[in-house]
Design an enzyme around this catalytic site. Structure first.
Site, mmCIF file in Angstrom:
data_model
loop_
_atom_site.group_PDB
_atom_site.id
_atom_site.type_symbol
_atom_site.label_atom_id
_atom_site.label_comp_id
_atom_site.label_asym_id
_atom_site.label_seq_id
_atom_site.Cartn_x
_atom_site.Cartn_y
_atom_site.Cartn_z
ATOM 1 N N GLY A 27 0.835 -1.267 -0.048
ATOM 2 C CA GLY A 27 0.289 0.134 -0.051
ATOM 3 C C GLY A 27 0.857 1.315 -0.020
ATOM 4 N N MET A 28 0.198 2.357 -0.578
ATOM 5 C CA MET A 28 1.028 3.621 -0.744
ATOM 6 C C MET A 28 0.078 4.427 0.197
ATOM 7 S SD MET A 28 3.517 4.854 -1.865
ATOM 8 C CE MET A 28 4.470 6.514 -2.317
ATOM 9 N N ALA A 30 -0.398 8.685 2.013
ATOM 10 C CA ALA A 30 0.378 10.061 1.623
ATOM 11 C C ALA A 30 1.593 10.296 2.151
ATOM 12 C CB ALA A 30 -0.734 11.222 2.138
ATOM 13 N N PHE A 31 1.922 9.566 3.222
ATOM 14 C CA PHE A 31 3.130 9.864 3.990
ATOM 15 C C PHE A 31 4.076 8.599 3.975
ATOM 16 C CE2 PHE A 31 -0.035 12.743 5.809
ATOM 17 C CZ PHE A 31 0.580 13.921 5.923
ATOM 18 N N LEU A 33 5.204 4.604 2.041
ATOM 19 C CA LEU A 33 4.945 3.319 1.459
ATOM 20 C C LEU A 33 5.028 1.995 2.391
ATOM 21 C CD1 LEU A 33 5.033 1.661 -1.284
ATOM 22 C CD2 LEU A 33 7.381 1.970 -1.137
ATOM 23 N N VAL A 34 4.212 0.981 2.191
ATOM 24 C CA VAL A 34 4.029 -0.230 3.171
ATOM 25 C C VAL A 34 4.504 -1.350 2.251
ATOM 26 C CG1 VAL A 34 2.731 -1.347 4.796
ATOM 27 C CG2 VAL A 34 2.297 1.148 4.743
ATOM 28 N N LYS A 49 6.506 0.235 7.243
ATOM 29 C CA LYS A 49 6.212 1.364 6.842
ATOM 30 C C LYS A 49 7.414 2.278 6.585
ATOM 31 C CE LYS A 49 3.088 5.247 7.671
ATOM 32 N NZ LYS A 49 1.820 5.526 8.655
ATOM 33 N N ASP A 141 -9.346 9.634 12.501
ATOM 34 C CA ASP A 141 -9.553 9.623 10.987
ATOM 35 C C ASP A 141 -9.771 7.913 10.938
ATOM 36 O OD1 ASP A 141 -9.290 10.083 8.471
ATOM 37 O OD2 ASP A 141 -7.220 9.102 8.393
#
Length: 355
Positions: A27-28, A30-31, A33-34, A49, A141
């Site tokens: 996954g990518m 905003a802050f 890359l995982v 991450k 969030d």
């Protein structure tokens, strides 16, 4: 000194210790890359991450520091836990956590959820929130993609980068719109733990219906959709609106009556609808709290007050108002990482001596 290995993932350099192998992108954000990886030390699958350019600005440095402090502090079965952290030679920061197979967003878009899963997932979300709120933390969030689930249906809340102190003067515009509490939309200040209960209610409704409850196209449309179902906010709630423009907008809306949720959720059991009614309340002061929701009859099959822990101590937010240069945040971050490894090593030694 740890040995570092480099790999290219989506055009990004991942620079990790040789303890981790088999990197795969998952996954990518905003802050960061995982990637998933295998931990050679434990043979467990983990999520790594990479925080992109954590020291590029004071704002990013503070955000990364906040997430690190929260991950270190929050220790609970329904909260994602930190298993390692390191700074690479390129000065990127990597958080290593347990890896769960999927998230609630993926589950909800793949098939309808059976009743017992909805019940169990909601129970775990509220159990996690009870703990988080007791630590003096508001997630802010909460949404299906921030709720991780494994093959045993164990659920963990993640992504505390936006989390903030419980503060009556809170400001901001943060959670994904569909799950955002009206007090964030209406005032942009003075909100508290109740915003997470609203978000959890929206997620609960989505699990029951299979689609988002309030899919607003923008802020105005979002609020309009909410009032179609829940009616116009009561006058005492409207009076708390701080922005003149927002106040004029809300007062210009046609008066609407709250619709019984049982009309919308015809296939849901009455106890589920009753709990939802208590979560989706305009007035935050009248919204059910996490520990009250856990005691609701709908969650009786799972509720155990002796196994719904609260935090041992409040989270220390003293750094949060600090306006510091990047170099200072960097020193503080290094100090936290060293402390994490020292505490971790001490705990491991104690475990070895005890066994």
């Amino acid at each position: 000194m740890a040995e570092f290995v480099r790999a290219q993932i989506f055009g990004t350099t991942f620079e990790i210790t040789s303890r981790y192998t088999d990197l795969q992108p998952v996954g990518m954000g905003a802050f960061g890359l995982v990637c998933s990886a295998k931990d050679q030390l434990t043979s467990q699958a983990v999520a790594i991450k990479k925080i992109m350019k954590p020291f590029s600005t004071p704002v990013l440095s503070k955000r990364t520091y906040r997430e690190l402090k929260l991950l270190k502090h929050l220790r609970h079965e329904n909260i994602i836990s930190l298993s390692d952290i390191f700074i690479s030679p390129l000065e990127d920061i990597y958080f290593v956590t347990e890896l769960l197979g999927t998230d609630l967003h993926r589950l909800l878009t793949s098939r309808p959820l059976e009743k017992q899963f909805i019940q169990y997932f909601l129970y775990q979300i509220l159990r996690g929130l009870k703990y988080v709120h007791s630590a003096g933390v508001v997630h802010r969030d909460l949404k299906p993609s921030n709720i991780l689930v494994n093959e045993n249906c164990d659920l963990k809340i993640c992504d505390f980068g936006l989390a903030r102190i419980q503060d009556p003067q809170m400001t901001g515009y943060v959670s994904t719109r569909y799950y955002r509490a009206p007090e964030i939309m209406l005032t942009w200040q003075k909100y508290d733990v109740e915003v997470d209960i609203w978000s959890a209610g929206c997620i609960f409704a989505e699990m029951l219906e299979g689609k988002p409850l309030f899919p607003g196209k923008d802020h105005v449309n979002q609020f309009s959709i909410i009032t179609e179902l829940l009616g116009t906010p009561p006058d005492d709630v409207i009076q708390t609106i701080c922005s003149e423009n927002t106040l004029r907008f809300v007062q210009s809306l046609p008066k609407r009556e709250r619709q019984p949720l049982s009309n919308k959720f015809k296939n849901a059991e009455p106890q589920a609808v009753d709990l939802l009614e208590n979560m989706l309340v305009f007035d935050p002061k009248k919204r059910v709290r996490a520990e009250q929701a856990l005691a609701h009859p709908y969650l009786a099959p799972y509720h155990d007050p002796t196994d719904e822990p609260i935090a041992e101590e409040k989270f220390d937010w003293s750094f949060n108002d600090a306006d510091l240069p990047v170099d200072t945040w960097k020193i503080m971050m290094y100090s936290e990482i060293l402390d994490y490894h020292n505490v971790d090593a001490a705990a491991q030694e104690q475990e070895n001596n005890g066994s």
